[in-house]
Enzyme design. Structure first.
Site, mmCIF file in Angstrom:
data_model
loop_
_atom_site.group_PDB
_atom_site.id
_atom_site.type_symbol
_atom_site.label_atom_id
_atom_site.label_comp_id
_atom_site.label_asym_id
_atom_site.label_seq_id
_atom_site.Cartn_x
_atom_site.Cartn_y
_atom_site.Cartn_z
ATOM 1 C CD GLN A 127 -112.570 89.135 -2.485
ATOM 2 O OE1 GLN A 127 -111.465 89.498 -2.878
ATOM 3 N NE2 GLN A 127 -112.736 88.509 -1.339
ATOM 4 C CB SER A 130 -113.798 96.362 0.133
ATOM 5 O OG SER A 130 -112.924 95.479 0.787
ATOM 6 C CB SER A 163 -108.340 93.154 -8.064
ATOM 7 O OG SER A 163 -107.684 93.807 -7.008
ATOM 8 C CD GLU A 246 -108.858 88.321 -0.405
ATOM 9 O OE1 GLU A 246 -108.711 89.275 -1.178
ATOM 10 O OE2 GLU A 246 -109.715 88.304 0.507
ATOM 11 C CD GLU A 391 -103.281 98.134 10.381
ATOM 12 O OE1 GLU A 391 -102.254 98.828 10.261
ATOM 13 O OE2 GLU A 391 -103.891 97.660 9.390
#
Length: 421
Positions: A127, A130, A163, A246, A391
């Site tokens: 994936q 990020s 990952s 996810e 968060e």
């Protein structure tokens, strides 16, 4: 409508044509697989073609349009027969994130090309979401995709915390295709070939000593337009489907009663009576109850998803995708994993600090229950970051589940190129 009896019949027919002859090892076991690769792949391909891979997927794509809850019937029958599985710990990103996104937004050609080898484990997925400057705020990502004269795409940028990138054949990728519009509107979603020129994977050593994660550099990577998922500029909506699945994949894993990390902690309590104290006992009971509540809530969520999918097939309005409730499940999973692993280290004392393998390894999956207490304690620290930080998920639950007022966001209507970075 396919029912449990029909699935048992179909499973028996599969086992008759592909009889298991050897029992596979537990997931992530070291050493050679007792099935030959050919035998194992033959069985997994036949299972997919029989519609017993994802029973809730459409016919011809590994499923039978059956209720999702009936997957447990198939899995139990095959496990009892000693049939090989597809090593879900190794291909979890493909199973939990790429597959439902491809199913919803992919073309028929994309579904036929990608879903079967994804499920059998012949092709591992990662994936590419990020970035160093856009972690919690995914929509602020800076990786660019520019269309060339042939209508295809040239991608440049950097991704991080990826990952299984060192194992992956394919990646789901979000890139910015229009910097002149607000950040959520200028994104497009692609399938990226990790073997293409310009893709560089570098290991990131973690607190555990492993390099399960990676950073990925994309330099002039060419992606054909045929590998785009969804419309140009609609990448945020497609990515939300991935993210919601996810969170369910991470926080809603089906486990038996006293399964997972709470089972390991309870076993340690039973095995080491000399270490027991009243306070540790009270805290373990509290964690056990909370883990059981989370497990049962996960079962309810899966039933809800199954009902929603059935409604869609009947012409109903729901989308058939996980909602914000999955964020709550992922929040609970992260908190419990950290609390249980912390309890276990405290209970074991000096033994809880031992960690046998500190060498730089490139694992093929995450094993929370088959390693030492020290590994579990360290690895669980990442649970509140991966799959959406706690968060961010708290904001999602507050706004979309509880209906609380959203936090002020001054950048929603500003062109991405004009945002300070």
């Amino acid at each position: 409508m396919t029912d449990a009896a029909d699935l048992r019949r179909r499973t028996a027919e599969l086992l008759a044509t592909q009889p298991p002859t050897r029992r596979p090892p537990p997931p992530l076991a070291e050493g050679p697989h007792p099935w030959s690769d050919t035998d194992r792949l033959d069985f997994l391909r036949a299972r997919f073609d029989a519609g017993l891979a994802w029973v809730h997927f459409p016919e011809g794509l590994g499923g039978l349009d059956a209720p999702r809850s009936l997957q447990a019937v198939v899995d139990a029958e095959l496990a009892a027969a000693g049939a090989p599985d597809n090593d879900p710990g190794r291909i979890g990103i493909g199973l939990g994130m790429a597959a439902p996104t491809i199913l919803r937004y992919g073309t028929e050609e994309q579904k036929q090309r990608f879903l079967r080898p994804l499920w059998t484990g012949e092709e591992v997925w990662c994936q590419l979401f990020s970035e160093p400057g856009a972690g919690s705020d995914l929509a602020a990502l800076a990786t660019r995709a520019v269309r060339d004269e042939n209508g295809n795409w040239v991608v440049d940028g950097q991704k991080v915390w990826t990952s299984s990138a060192h194992l992956a054949r394919w990646a789901i990728l979000v890139a910015r295709t229009d910097p002149a519009v607000p950040k959520h509107q200028g994104l497009t979603y692609f399938v990226c070939d990790m073997t293409d020129p310009g893709v560089e994977v570098r290991p990131l050593r973690q607190i555990t000593g492993e390099a399960e994660f990676n950073e990925v550099f994309l330099s002039g990577v060419r992606i054909p337009d045929a590998h785009r998922l969804g419309d140009v500029g609609d990448g945020w909506r497609v990515a939300r489907t991935t993210l919601m699945n996810e969170r369910v994949a991470i926080g809603g894993v089906r486990t038996p009663r006293e399964g997972g990390m709470i089972g390991v902690a309870a076993a340690a309590w039973r095995d080491r009576p000399e270490l027991r104290t009243h306070d540790l006992h009270r805290r373990l009971l509290t964690l056990w109850v909370e883990a059981e509540v989370a497990r049962l809530t996960g079962e309810r969520l899966r039933q809800q998803l199954s009902s929603t999918l059935n409604s869609v097939r009947a012409g109903g309005a729901p989308t058939g995708q996980p909602g914000p409730e999955g964020s709550g499940m992922k929040l609970a999973f992260a908190r419990l994993a950290q609390q249980i692993s912390g309890w276990e280290v405290e209970f074991l004392g000096e033994d809880g600090l031992t960690y046998d393998d500190w060498t730089l390894r490139r694992p093929e999956g995450v094993d929370f229950t088959g390693r030492e207490a020290g590994y579990r304690y360290l690895r669980a620290k990442g649970n509140s970051i991966e799959g959406g930080t706690s968060e961010v998920l708290l904001n999602i639950v507050a706004e979309r589940v509880l209906g609380l007022p959203p936090e002020p966001r001054t950048d929603k209507d500003v062109a991405w190129k004009d945002l300070p970075r």
